[in-house]
Design a protein around this motif. Structure first.
Motif, PDB file in Angstrom:
ATOM      1  N   LEU A   1      53.188 121.290  87.671  1.00  0.00           N
ATOM      2  CA  LEU A   1      54.344 120.954  86.839  1.00  0.00           C
ATOM      3  C   LEU A   1      55.236 119.980  87.589  1.00  0.00           C
ATOM      4  CD1 LEU A   1      55.560 124.330  85.289  1.00  0.00           C
ATOM      5  CD2 LEU A   1      54.284 122.505  84.196  1.00  0.00           C
TER       6      LEU A   1
ATOM      7  N   VAL B   1      52.864 117.946  82.947  1.00  0.00           N
ATOM      8  CA  VAL B   1      51.838 118.457  83.852  1.00  0.00           C
ATOM      9  C   VAL B   1      51.147 117.276  84.527  1.00  0.00           C
ATOM     10  CG1 VAL B   1      49.705 119.803  84.038  1.00  0.00           C
ATOM     11  CG2 VAL B   1      51.452 120.460  82.354  1.00  0.00           C
TER      12      VAL B   1
ATOM     13  N   THR C   1      48.084 115.915  86.235  1.00  0.00           N
ATOM     14  CA  THR C   1      46.670 116.253  86.294  1.00  0.00           C
ATOM     15  C   THR C   1      45.853 114.982  86.149  1.00  0.00           C
ATOM     16  OG1 THR C   1      44.861 117.475  85.253  1.00  0.00           O
ATOM     17  CG2 THR C   1      46.649 116.787  83.807  1.00  0.00           C
TER      18      THR C   1
ATOM     19  N   LEU D   1      49.578 127.365  78.524  1.00  0.00           N
ATOM     20  CA  LEU D   1      49.919 127.114  79.919  1.00  0.00           C
ATOM     21  C   LEU D   1      50.228 128.442  80.590  1.00  0.00           C
ATOM     22  CD1 LEU D   1      52.330 124.057  79.584  1.00  0.00           C
ATOM     23  CD2 LEU D   1      49.862 124.056  79.976  1.00  0.00           C
TER      24      LEU D   1
END
Length: 113
Positions: free
Chosen positions: A38, A48, A50, A62
């Motif tokens: 996060l 997020v 990623t 989540l």
């Protein structure tokens, strides 16, 4: 030649807090997922980080984990940045205590900001 000043207006309804917390991302109804981090969070959503963001409008669950909390939230992706991350808008809580836990987490982040 003058410079044009662009005025930015915040569209979010809730204050957003930067953080660095682990989050498991699961496509809705999946038993397994993958981990992300996060970058920021508020009462209405989060971002997020990623390498594998999901396409916009993907339903997700989540699972945010801290030393003393596990918060499970339903949401959907609202932004998609390949190789960087995704924005998720919260849509509801998996368990009734998750809302209280999220508010507690946001209170902690607000105090440390």
């Amino acid at each position: 030649m003058g410079t044009a000043q662009v005025q930015y207006q915040e569209k979010r309804r809730h204050p957003r807090y930067t953080c660095d917390l682990g989050v498991e991302v699961r496509v809705a109804d999946s038993k397994t997922g993958y981990w992300g981090t996060l970058a920021d969070i508020c009462l209405g959503g989060c971002y997020v980080n990623t390498f594998s963001p999901l396409p916009v409008a993907t339903p997700v669950v989540l699972i945010i984990k801290t030393k003393h909390l596990e918060i499970n939230i339903h949401g959907k992706t609202v932004t998609f940045h390949p190789g960087l991350g995704m924005g998720v808008q919260f849509a509801g809580f998996v368990t009734p205590e998750s809302e209280t836990q999220l508010k507690s987490l946001l209170g902690e982040l607000a105090q440390s900001a």
